[in-house]
Motif scaffolding. Structure first.
Motif, PDB file in Angstrom:
ATOM      1  N   THR A  44       3.231 -30.442  -8.847  1.00 16.63           N
ATOM      2  CA  THR A  44       2.298 -31.248  -8.065  1.00 16.63           C
ATOM      3  C   THR A  44       2.990 -32.437  -7.405  1.00 16.63           C
ATOM      4  N   LYS A  45       3.836 -33.105  -8.161  1.00 13.97           N
ATOM      5  CA  LYS A  45       4.418 -34.355  -7.680  1.00 13.97           C
ATOM      6  C   LYS A  45       5.675 -34.151  -6.840  1.00 13.97           C
TER       7      LYS A  45
ATOM      8  N   ALA B 147      10.388 -43.146   3.448  1.00 12.92           N
ATOM      9  CA  ALA B 147       9.737 -41.910   3.908  1.00 12.92           C
ATOM     10  C   ALA B 147      10.518 -41.302   5.064  1.00 12.92           C
TER      11      ALA B 147
ATOM     12  N   GLY C 298      11.188 -41.666  -5.627  1.00 12.37           N
ATOM     13  CA  GLY C 298      10.431 -40.425  -5.501  1.00 12.37           C
ATOM     14  C   GLY C 298      10.506 -39.515  -6.705  1.00 12.37           C
TER      15      GLY C 298
ATOM     16  N   GLN D   8       5.146 -29.905  -4.266  1.00 11.00           N
ATOM     17  CA  GLN D   8       4.186 -29.842  -3.171  1.00 11.00           C
ATOM     18  C   GLN D   8       4.261 -31.054  -2.248  1.00 11.00           C
ATOM     19  N   THR D   9       5.305 -31.837  -2.405  1.00 15.33           N
ATOM     20  CA  THR D   9       5.439 -33.037  -1.561  1.00 15.33           C
ATOM     21  C   THR D   9       6.735 -32.948  -0.771  1.00 15.33           C
ATOM     22  N   ALA D  10       6.981 -34.000  -0.023  1.00 15.00           N
ATOM     23  CA  ALA D  10       8.205 -34.038   0.774  1.00 15.00           C
ATOM     24  C   ALA D  10       9.453 -34.061  -0.099  1.00 15.00           C
ATOM     25  N   TYR D  11       9.307 -34.487  -1.372  1.00 13.75           N
ATOM     26  CA  TYR D  11      10.463 -34.544  -2.252  1.00 13.75           C
ATOM     27  C   TYR D  11      10.993 -33.173  -2.612  1.00 13.75           C
TER      28      TYR D  11
ATOM     29  N   GLU E 204      12.576 -37.607   4.958  1.00  9.71           N
ATOM     30  CA  GLU E 204      12.362 -36.535   5.944  1.00  9.71           C
ATOM     31  C   GLU E 204      13.673 -36.106   6.593  1.00  9.71           C
TER      32      GLU E 204
END
Lengths: 214, 214, 214, 214
Positions: free
Chosen positions: C101-102, C21, C69, C105-108, C25
């Motif tokens: 969605t996966k 994680a 991820g 909308q995520t950090a990926y 970032e």
DNA sequence: TATGAATGAGTATTCATTCAT
DNA sequence: AATGAATGAATACTCATTCAT
């Protein structure tokens, strides 16, 4: 200030040998791996980065030290051997004397111990040294031994092995000085040592009278 | 005391020597600095942390390796020399043969090179080694030479220096094997080498016939 | 404190995902080359060396980020596609929705821009990403397009090229967000954007009525 | 003023653009951080220090590259659009063709990827690029879309968002070429790609027949 | 005793930038 | 204007040592 070349240039020309001298000292003192290039640079009075203007990396620096310091003596000795006529034992003495003057009594004397200590960890360096120094040094001794055996000056023996036996005490003299010298009473007197070595060799190698006559 | 002690206990008692054996191998193979304690531990079949239960740190381990390694053979040779009667050259051959069997042909053969390479970094260890191994080894050779010179078996020479010249090729044989062996044609045949060395010495040390008669 | 696993163990199991994680970032924020592993470690609350207990080097860390991820979403989508029956356009919408969605909308979401920016300097990473993500993503879209063309749902077009045209706006949406977002009015409303894209595609791909009947 | 100005002077005046050309090539090829100023200088045929006579530092050079690169084509397209009468879709095709000729097929083609990759690190440059290139490019497309929607040539959609969807594949084509091109089968045929994109758009944007009639 | 997870000091090398010439 | 020698900051990775379990 009359016609001297500009300072910058003068320094640039002097740099390589200043760097090599500093590197030799530190390599011999601390070993190859343990020598920090930053220390080499600062001993030579320059910054770390400057070193890389002259030598690509640590190994190249080391090779340059060998190249500048040791190989010329080998070359000299090869020339001496090529011209020599007469006793092969005399030749070996002459070669030894020259080597002693140019290597044994200078800062380069530390190199054999350095190589022995680092060879395993730096095979490239070892190979370079082997090919350029050891092999050529062995060849010099080998041809003197061979001619001596052919002329009857020396007994007949296995030449390749005899080379190593003949060279060993000479190398060991320097290796000793740069390793166990911490111990007080280990003070060897080099000239006596070499003289005894050559003395033993003179008798040890001598051909029988019969053979000599032939 | 009928059967062997329980496995766990045997293990525990065997630990130190297992660790020393593993350390010897790796120190000899890679040198002190390049040897990773994790490798020593795993070669001995324990975890890294366990090593520290037996030896305070890397340096202590190194010292233990050296100290355990060679002294017993010196003691043996001292006994042999004390009992020996007759030719001093024969004695030197016997001592060499024993040393070769117990050191030269075992894992301990790597120690001379190791000491040479690391002596500067471990002065007190070097002193220990000097006093307990080198000095006593020199004394053995020295007394044989001295008695030989007194009896007329050998020519008269500076004994202390001759010791070093005599020992040098023997040490160099091992040093060589554990340093420059990377290079192909550097294959020395040890028995031939030692034989030539002793052969040269036999002739080189021999007293003149006149002296011998006296 | 009843039966919880020991703290050390609990932390050990949590480490990898904490590290991943933190790495994600920072990679996204600064790029691969400009991210210092020390920063990754400290953001994950460990020391530099700890990172190396879990990932061999920086590249391995990056690959793990992708592996954990992005690839699972590809796998999911492959499963969805394998089961799907009916309209191929609907399938593309479903795949897009899941991906959005996966990933989107995520950090990926930052990864596409990251890859685009660094691919040239890290060909290994690029190849890894290409084979494991891009190729498989293209295959998904490609098979939907192909089946749609065969069934008459879509017009017949060059499939391989159409894949790229179809995917481009979706990637660009994320690339945009992670590059030019500095500029105020560049705020795209993603849902509207994707809806318009799909809307254009619906009309753009549609087979002629004649074909559809067949 | 008859013949060309003296060589030295021409050289001096040409320097900036020679430097910019060299910098563009290298920035595009390696990215900003990985480009060495020494390489830029030597590709432009000058010494490292000379570069600093023209550009304050690396960042200033980068900004100059971007600023010189693309704006002229925007200006051209603005003129084309101002004069255009008739189909708005045709206009978009013309603008694209011009852009493709002047940017897509020249060394400037690398700039979009470069901006995307570095925008985060150079926010003020990104803002400059956004305002002078992106915004004006969007405005061109936007007015064509708007007029098309008003005339019934296109369906009514959210114009601002549609702009981005329309532009995305065009940018992505270049971004792709300068990032993931390392991977074999990623060979896109640009003309086919653009044709399919416009083809999809033609159908995708088309107004319903009813609307069109009105 | 034994483990192995965690730590963090230490170093070769690169390259933007400066400035004496 | 032009050069290029010199500088030194910055970073990935290793491994001896510690200590909670």
């Amino acid at each position: 200030m009359s016609s001297a070349p500009p300072l910058r240039k003068r320094r640039k020309e002097a740099r390589p040998s200043e760097l090599l001298a500093a590197a030799l000292e530190l390599f011999v003192e601390k070993g190859f791996a343990a020598t920090r290039l930053e220390d080499v640079a600062s001993r030579a009075g320059v910054a770390k980065g400057t070193l890389y203007l002259y030598y690509e990396n640590k190994e190249a620096l080391f090779k340059a030290v060998i190249q500048e310091g040791v190989i010329p003596v080998i070359v000299e000795n090869e020339a001496i051997a090529a011209q020599h006529r007469g006793s092969n034992f005399d030749l070996m003495q002459i070669l030894l004397a020259n080597w002693w003057t140019k290597i044994g009594q200078t800062a380069y004397a530390g190199i054999p111990k350095l190589m022995v200590a680092e060879a395993r960890n730096f095979p490239d360096l070892a190979r370079f040294y082997y090919q350029n120094v050891i092999n050529r040094g062995r060849a010099l001794v080998g041809s003197a031994l061979l001619r001596g055996m052919e002329s009857g000056e020396f007994r007949k023996m296995d030449v390749e092995t005899t080379i190593d036996v003949v060279i060993a005490p000479i190398l060991m003299l320097l290796i000793w000085r740069y390793s166990m010298n911490c111990c007080e009473n280990s003070e060897v007197h080099p000239e006596t040592y070499l003289q005894i070595h050559m003395d033993l060799l003179r008798h040890g190698l001598r051909g029988t009278e019969k053979e000599t006559r032939v």
